[in-house]
Design an enzyme around this catalytic site. Structure first.
Site, PDB file in Angstrom:
ATOM      1  CD  GLU A   1      -3.117  -1.186  -0.124  1.00  0.00           C
ATOM      2  OE1 GLU A   1      -2.743   0.158  -0.716  1.00  0.00           O
ATOM      3  OE2 GLU A   1      -3.761  -1.941  -0.415  1.00  0.00           O
ATOM      4  CG  HIS A  51      -1.667  10.054  -0.296  1.00  0.00           C
ATOM      5  ND1 HIS A  51      -1.901  11.021  -0.045  1.00  0.00           N
ATOM      6  CD2 HIS A  51      -0.388   9.786  -1.871  1.00  0.00           C
ATOM      7  CE1 HIS A  51      -0.523  11.989  -0.133  1.00  0.00           C
ATOM      8  NE2 HIS A  51       0.219  11.464  -1.562  1.00  0.00           N
TER       9      HIS A  51
END
Length: 858
Positions: free
Chosen positions: A238, A241
């Site tokens: 991931e 943000h």
């Protein structure tokens, strides 16, 4: 009753009068951590992140009168009029004449940061003295209250006016006075203490008491756990943000836990007062109220859990993140600057403002605190084997979605505390168990994050995992799913028996090979380091939102012995549902992350140099106003003279979700012409060739559409570095702890310390500066389903930009179904979990634009 003071101010005020007229008494506040008892009855403390009470609560009876005026974000005054305390209860070290003459006296002490503030002399009738320490009263008659309502109400009025005008400043302390203070756990411990109440001036157990105070009068350490820590991470792969987004979900869990903890503490206080009244033969009060931020109810005051600690959010470290591509120059700089290898949250965001919203600390500080702090419960665990990992936590918790009928029907979920064998037997007989404890085969998410050594040990001890096998020839593991558990499993090799065909009974029988559970070692997200958890909880919930996670943690921790669980690791925090913006706004968490002021300064410098339409003379006059004032309406938006766009390439090219560059150029020219500007700032992860192609395409389309030159501007790192070297008169340096320090003459020959120039080498820093520049644009066009575009829209909404200036995205093709809607040649992003329009003017906006008129609207 409310006084809005500075965010760093931590004041503690004690009001005591020596005249006793009747038998009004105040019960000790002995159940709340960090409050010495019984001499501290009410305090004036900063609790902006707890917001446990939303109204005035008055508990008044024949033996006590308590007033709790509480408002989130303000400093709360809790007062009491009392008779002279018993001998040895309170010891003022100055102004002994006050006690001798029997005159009323007021003790006022403040603490800001690590320093103890000096004592102020308020007015002649009330002398101020330095308050040293308290000791729990073991006997004697408790202090009493005056029964004069007029005096009480008059005092309240005087204090209200007085405190609103009192200048609370950072007082200096002489070195001799600082030597009298015994530091228990260093700066980190004092910082943690400031989250709840002003830091206690105490000595650690076994250390020398305070100078000038006898040992029997010094404050003893409470034998309770002061804090509980919640660490979280996200799955590997991931981006920046998403981790920034997950903090809002976990922060809401922390806020709910602390609100519940404060509420239970006050209920116990009420119960203590009522029990004292019953012992004296007084009747019970007819009506008492307890309240939280969401509801109020009659106080039953029969809590079975005696400790109400503070929950602290531990921010995960930034390790290997997607879309962070380090250049050769950055890799070389990392070898010379260790701080550049692991940049902290305080480098990206304003950590001081974040700490005013909720108890929070960096992961590195958490490790330091864990190594330094003594265990108030003694040696809780006798380990037979040597600890092989640098970090050891009590519990690792994984939450996943479950749509079973039992998950839908259960009113709450709790991870029971039992031996592994008992839990296995219970799970074999019951179908409504929502949480598996120390059951590795039943928790595929945890199993996917095991370290290689733990994976070799897991099949032999706990029957293997039904979603993974070992290659007999190479000994490598063939993983069949990703850590989040939502991907498709890979095909298994032929000739091997699938573990999914084995019954759960067979797996449990093999799991009994290991007599005891010895913990599990997992990777921290991004493969930062190995962390060992002594217990594992795997919960299956139908709705994994913040209130249910907070309730699960509360029930699970309360079900265990006191002190058994002090550190919880929330694995895969992205599995928590995204809270609605209204909920975050009510919890004062919607705007808790401020871009660091130094990064904003770099972004404003870039805007004024490359994106402003003003001429040189106007720029010189209005540069400071633009940097500090920001967007003060549509006129200032036009002054900036640019729009912004995000063009995501790389992985979106392979997914066929990226717009062709020629079409993107047509979009940009059309929007620039529509808004009357001639420059567009482009955020992109494309190559240099793609940037050159887009620049040429915009020039060609612009020449065909108008005689005005339309250009696009990129955040070119070498250009920005040259600009900073040329224009910044004073550079801000970054220390090893991530904080900024102003330093003159950065071009000093031979200086090799870290500064803004080396800071820009980090891809996360440059990306956040680009977000800031794009958020200040007059108009923004994003990429659909991109977290980066969503982060820009979030910042723009909080700044007060209208939604219709931020929702447009590039149309990938002519089909409106794939873009969320199409009207007049425009495609728009889905309006999902955006800040509510009309309520966007928040503290973040006032922080960014201090000169903005609150009455103005965009």
């Amino acid at each position: 009753m409310h006084c809005q003071l500075g965010g760093q101010a931590r004041a503690l005020i004690f009001l005591m009068f020596e005249s006793c007229r009747n038998s009004w008494h105040v019960s000790p506040w002995s159940s709340v951590p960090f409050l010495p008892s019984p001499c501290l009855f009410f305090s004036f403390s900063a609790l902006p992140f707890l917001h446990p009470l939303s109204q005035l609560i008055a508990c008044r009876g024949s033996s006590a009168t308590w007033l709790f005026p509480v408002s989130s974000g303000t400093l709360v005054l809790r007062y009491a009029l009392a008779a002279s305390p018993p001998r040895g209860t309170m010891r003022p070290s100055t102004n002994p004449r006050t006690a001798e003459e029997g005159r009323p006296w007021l003790i006022h002490a403040t603490q800001t940061g690590p320093q103890t503030a000096s004592v102020l002399s308020l007015f002649p009738a009330v002398n101020a003295g330095f308050f040293s320490a308290c000791r729990q009263h073991r006997g004697g008659r408790p202090p009493c209250l005056l029964n004069h309502r007029r005096l009480l109400l008059g005092l309240v009025s005087v204090l209200t006016v007085f405190l609103s005008c009192l200048p609370f400043t950072n007082a200096t302390v002489s070195p001799a006075a600082l030597q009298d203070v015994c530091y228990a756990f260093g700066n980190i411990s004092r910082k943690l203490s400031s989250f709840l109440v002003p830091s206690r001036v105490t000595c650690p157990r076994g250390a020398t008491p305070l100078s000038g105070v006898e040992a029997q009068d010094s404050l003893e350490h409470p034998e309770i756990p002061d804090f509980r820590f919640l660490v979280y991470d996200v799955k590997n792969g991931e981006g920046f943000h998403l981790q920034k987004e997950v903090i809002y979900r976990v922060a809401l869990v922390i806020s709910l836990l602390n609100a519940r903890s404060a509420q239970q503490g006050r209920m116990t206080d009420v119960h203590t007062a009522e029990k004292a009244r019953e012992d004296r033969g007084h009747p019970q009060a007819s009506h008492m109220l307890c309240a939280s931020s969401s509801f109020s109810h009659a106080c039953s005051a029969r809590s079975t859990f005696p400790f109400f600690p503070m929950w602290v959010l531990v921010l995960p470290p930034w390790c290997r993140l997607a879309h962070w591509h380090f250049s050769e120059e950055t890799i070389t700089a990392m070898a010379e600057n260790s701080w550049l290898k692991h940049v902290r949250w305080g480098t990206f965001f304003d950590f001081q403002d974040l700490g005013e919203r909720l108890p929070v600390m960096e992961y590195e500080d958490f490790l330091t605190y864990q190594l330094m702090r003594p265990d108030p419960w003694g040696e809780r665990r006798q380990r037979k084997e040597k600890q092989t990992t640098p970090v050891e936590l009590d519990v690792v918790l994984s939450v996943r979605f479950s749509s079973t009928p039992s998950s839908r029907s259960l009113p709450f979920c709790a991870c029971l505390s039992s031996r592994a064998s008992e839990i296995a037997d219970e799970q074999a007989q019951r179908d409504d168990v929502c949480c598996n404890v120390n059951d590795l085969p039943g928790c595929p998410q945890i199993h996917a994050a095991l370290t290689p050594q733990e994976r070799q040990r897991a099949p032999a001890q706990r029957g293997g995992d039904p979603r993974e096998e070992i290659d007999e020839q190479t000994g490598e593991f063939n993983e069949g799913h990703n850590p989040s558990g939502d991907g498709e499993r890979e095909k298994r090799k032929p000739g091997r028996r699938s573990d999914t065909s084995r019954s759960r009974k067979e797996i449990q029988e093999e799991a009994k090979v290991s007599d005891t559970w010895s913990g599990v070692s997992l990777w921290l997200a991004g493969f930062c380091e190995t962390v060992r958890a002594l217990e594992m909880w795997c919960a299956s919930l139908y709705i994994a939102d913040a209130p249910r996670i907070a309730d699960l943690l509360w029930r699970s921790v309360a079900e265990r012995p006191p002190g058994a669980i002090q550190t919880v690791w929330l694995k895969f925090g992205e599995n928590l549902l995204v809270p609605w913006p209204d909920v975050l706004l009510d919890a004062h968490l919607l705007d808790m992350l401020h871009v660091h002021p130094k990064l904003r300064q770099i972004g404003d410098l870039f805007i004024n140099k490359f994106l402003s339409n003003r001429d040189k003379t106007e720029t010189g006059k209005g540069e400071r106003a633009s940097t500090e004032g920001g967007t003060e309406g549509d006129e200032n938006l036009a002054k900036h003279g640019y729009i912004a766009a995000h063009l995501r390439r790389t992985d979106f090219l392979y997914l066929k979700r990226s717009v062709p560059l020629q079409r993107a150029a047509a979009y940009l020219v059309s929007r620039m012409k529509e808004h009357g500007v001639f420059k567009a700032f482009i955020c992109t992860d494309g190559s240099e060739d793609e940037k050159r192609e887009l620049r040429d395409a915009v020039r060609r389309v612009g020449d065909a559409a108008s005689s005005s030159p339309y250009t696009v501007v990129f955040f070119d790192l070498p250009t920005v570095r040259r600009l900073m070297i040329k224009t910044l008169e004073a550079s801000s340096h970054v220390s090893d702890d991530g904080s900024f320090h102003d330093l003159k003459a950065v071009e000093t020959p031979g200086y090799s310390g870290p500064n803004h120039i080396s800071l820009l080498l980090h891809p996360g820093i440059t990306a956040l500066i680009e977000v800031w520049i794009a958020a200040r644009a007059a108009y923004f066009i994003g990429t659909k389903d991109s977290r980066f575009s969503q982060a820009i829209r979030w910042e723009r909404h909080l700044m007060g930009h209208p939604l219709d200036s931020s929702l447009e995205v590039f149309c990938v093709d002519s089909s409106p179904d794939q873009t969320g809607g199409q009207a007049q040649g425009k495609c728009f992003a889905t309006k999902s979990h955006d800040p509510p329009e009309g309520r966007s003017r928040s503290e973040l906006r006032r922080k960014y634009w201090p000169s903005l008129d609150p009455s103005s609207t965009l």
